[in-house]
Design a protein around this motif. Structure first.
Motif, PDB file in Angstrom:
ATOM      1  N   THR A  38      13.508   1.841  -2.487  1.00 39.79           N
ATOM      2  CA  THR A  38      13.745   2.548  -3.753  1.00 39.79           C
ATOM      3  C   THR A  38      12.769   2.054  -4.807  1.00 39.79           C
ATOM      4  OG1 THR A  38      15.425   0.925  -4.401  1.00 39.79           O
ATOM      5  CG2 THR A  38      16.180   2.914  -3.256  1.00 39.79           C
ATOM      6  N   THR A 440       5.683  12.408  -3.274  1.00 35.37           N
ATOM      7  CA  THR A 440       5.827  11.818  -4.602  1.00 35.37           C
ATOM      8  C   THR A 440       6.722  10.582  -4.561  1.00 35.37           C
ATOM      9  OG1 THR A 440       5.563  13.997  -5.621  1.00 35.37           O
ATOM     10  CG2 THR A 440       6.537  12.261  -6.970  1.00 35.37           C
ATOM     11  N   TYR A 441       7.840  10.679  -3.851  1.00 34.31           N
ATOM     12  CA  TYR A 441       8.753   9.535  -3.754  1.00 34.31           C
ATOM     13  C   TYR A 441       8.058   8.340  -3.102  1.00 34.31           C
ATOM     14  CZ  TYR A 441      12.956   6.821  -2.738  1.00 34.31           C
ATOM     15  OH  TYR A 441      13.891   5.819  -2.673  1.00 34.31           O
ATOM     16  N   THR A 445       7.319   4.749  -5.046  1.00 29.68           N
ATOM     17  CA  THR A 445       7.860   3.521  -4.480  1.00 29.68           C
ATOM     18  C   THR A 445       6.749   2.545  -4.122  1.00 29.68           C
ATOM     19  OG1 THR A 445       9.666   4.847  -3.554  1.00 29.68           O
ATOM     20  CG2 THR A 445       9.425   2.607  -2.741  1.00 29.68           C
TER      21      THR A 445
END
Length: 658
Positions: A38, A440-441, A445
């Motif tokens: 995360t 994108t995530y 991260t």
């Protein structure tokens, strides 16, 4: 297999490789415990530590703390925080206090770094060099004790910003005889060099240490002597890396009665210096203004004016008298603030009277910045910690949840619109959006691990806005394909021609979005920069997905029976597209009729409304002229008879009979 199909498959392989590389890097970080799956959250979402600093003047100080002093303190603290790797920190002033909010749970070293007071020191320069660290100190770079003019010239070849009298910064002041010596002559250099024995340029550090077994003594040893380059100082000089931003702010100022090494923020050189000869307490003030010649004419550049107090003026007189007779770079004195050499001007003559100016083709902004730094360093001010406490998130998980819900609603509306407008073609849209989100995530991260980036609520807003930007690219492309199908092209041909046109539009639109994001990031501060960062990142990812997924997928599905033959639920049914009215530009509306019947109608119909529907004014006039030209021919009998003859043939027969 066609060339287009091969290119499409290669593009998809490249996209898969990029995603695999991103998440493989994250997997390594998670496996080693360096990061998590995360991204890190900013102060407004995860909370952090708030430190309130109060500036305090020393007893007996007559100066007042001005807003410019607080602004300079904020700037110094901000550089310290940035150098420590903490992102999304908030540093503001509230009245006479400075409030520093650090996200997460910073360690005690970071807290101490923030509360550390900035100091100003004046040290004589002994040696300058390349900013990169060196692995060996077997060859000491000091000049020879009996250095000649040639050796001096060689030493001065080191790129220093304040050596040349015409282009580099020089300290100029009123001397006893009102003259300024522009440079040091060979005779003066030799005399000065022979006055103090120093080690040879080829002498090793061990030899230097043997020559100065007892070490230099503060107050007795000449501050410009190479004896201050002890083994420890030389080791620090060799190890110092001035290409690392962490070495430009918040460093220890060292022992004022010993040698010291630091990086130059203006020239990115490495400096080795002697002990402190003056401090900020000796400087009364510093100002900036236009530079004048000795005749009182403006030069077009700016200068920084220094004013010392009585004690500082006496010290500065002695320092300039000594170093003005030395070779470069020992004729320079370094101004060290917060562990960084902010300026190292050279001295060409003795300066008395307590007033001097630093010149060097400064711009107005450069002169003001240097003056503010010197003025702040001269202020007898320290920063006391009034409050140091852990603070909860200013917005918290509830606001983050609402932001994510808003993004999900926006995404759902885009999907509903795509299904309604494009039917099965919406699968390509949804696949592109999912891949854009996954990319994108992963990038955010990864940046949280590598650059300590922290996602704020403003950054979440940038991600939500990017959904519309990404969907807009697909809509532009799909509508171009449908336009080509209305013109009667096959689907593979329509995909190829539509991509050539849509690509330019998509790149132009994304370029404008990226430019806006970069401008906003450079001009804004705080949370707004988080919005600009995510907006720019998703814009780049949008181009990546359209190039490596959306277009290649369209090339491949154009070969399938379902989409290629225009199934009713494919979203590319030519019959459905033909019944739609389409704006063609210049006031022309296309009804969907085929081109061949319309051409026949233009040539044969004269006043039928159906024949001129969808035509421009110029096309209507052209059709009328064609009809007018056809009318005399009909009246003259140029119509074919049922038996294949014409009236003209009958006329010729009668003429021959007569």
């Amino acid at each position: 297999m066609s060339k287009a199909t091969k290119g499409a498959r290669k593009a998809l392989i490249w996209l898969g490789a990029i995603l695999a590389l991103i998440y493989a890097g994250l997997a390594v970080g998670v496996a080693t415990g360096a990061t998590s799956w995360t991204p890190g959250l900013a102060l407004d979402l995860a909370g952090g530590r708030q430190i309130i600093l109060s500036p305090v003047l020393e007893d007996g100080a007559t100066q007042e703390i001005e807003q410019s002093d607080l602004d300079q303190a904020v700037e110094i603290i901000r550089r310290r925080v940035d150098a420590s790797g903490v992102a999304e920190a908030e540093i503001t002033t509230q009245g006479n206090n400075i409030v520093v909010s650090l996200p997460g749970n910073p360690d005690q070293d970071t807290v101490d770094l923030v509360a550390q007071s900035a100091q100003l020191q004046f040290r004589p320069v002994l040696m300058t060099g390349d900013p990169s660290p060196t692995t060996s100190t077997s060859a000491s770079p000091e000049p020879s004790a009996s250095a000649s003019a040639d050796a001096t010239a060689s030493t001065s070849a080191t790129p220093e910003p304040e050596v040349s009298a015409s282009e580099m910064a020089n300290v100029v002041g009123e001397t006893d005889d009102a003259t300024v010596t522009p440079e040091v002559t060979s005779a003066e250099t030799d005399a000065t060099a022979s006055a103090t024995p120093e080690p040879s340029a080829s002498a090793s550090p061990s030899a230097t240490a043997d020559a100065t077994t007892d070490g230099p003594v503060f107050g007795t040893t000449d501050p410009s002597s190479f004896e201050w380059l002890t083994e420890d100082v030389q080791a620090d000089y060799a190890a110092l890396d001035c290409t690392d931003i962490e070495n430009y702010s918040g460093r220890s100022m060292g022992d004022p009665e010993a040698g010291y090494v630091a990086c130059g923020s203006a020239d990115f050189l490495k400096y080795a210096m002697g002990p402190v000869e003056l401090s900020g307490d000796d400087l009364e003030t510093a100002t900036s203004g236009p530079e004048y010649t000795s005749a009182g004419n403006l030069t077009g550049a700016y200068e920084v004016r220094l004013t010392f107090n009585d004690e500082g003026a006496s010290k500065f007189d002695e320092v300039t008298q000594r170093i003005s007779e030395l070779e470069s770079p020992r004729n320079q004195f370094a101004m060290v603030l917060d562990g960084t050499v902010i300026s190292a001007p050279s001295v060409s003559a003795r300066i008395s009277g307590g007033e001097a100016s630093i010149t060097g083709n400064f711009t107005q902004e450069q002169a003001e910045s240097l003056a503010n730094q010197l003025k702040f360093g001269a202020l007898p001010m320290s920063l006391e910690v009034q409050s140091n406490q852990q603070m909860s998130a200013t917005l918290g998980a509830e606001q983050l949840e609402k932001g994510l819900i808003a993004g999900a609603i926006g995404l759902l509306l885009v999907v509903i619109y795509s299904v309604f407008q494009y039917r099965a073609l919406a699968l390509v849209t949804m696949g592109s959006l999912v891949l854009a989100g996954v990319t994108t995530y992963g990038m955010i991260t990864l940046l949280s691990w590598g650059l300590d980036y922290r996602l704020s609520l403003a950054g979440v807003a940038g991600l939500i806005v990017s959904i519309g930007i990404t969907a807009d690219s697909f809509i532009v492309y799909f509508e171009r394909i449908r336009d080509e199908l209305r013109e009667g092209r096959s689907l593979p041909s329509a995909v190829d021609h539509a991509w050539k046109r849509a690509r330019r539009t998509i790149l132009a639109s994304d370029a404008i979005s990226l430019l806006a994001a970069i401008t906003l990031y450079m001009l804004a501060v705080g949370g707004v920069r988080g919005f600009a960062f995510t907006l720019g990142l998703t814009t780049v990812i949008d181009v990546l997905i359209v190039m490596l997924f959306t277009h290649p997928v369209m090339v491949l599905i154009a070969k399938t029976k379902f989409w290629g033959e225009g199934h009713a639920w494919s979203g590319l049914d030519p019959r459905q597209l033909g019944r739609e009215r389409m704006y063609k530009g210049r006031g022309r509306v296309h009804s969907g009729a085929s081109a061949a019947p319309k051409a026949a109608t233009k040539a044969s119909a004269e006043s039928d409304d159906d024949a001129t529907e969808g035509l421009t004014l110029a096309e209507r006039k052209a059709a009328q002229r064609k009809a007018a030209l056809a009318t005399p021919a009909v009246e003259a009998g140029e119509a074919t008879e049922p038996d294949g003859g014409t009236d003209a043939d009958d006329h010729d027969t009668k003429k021959s009979e007569g």
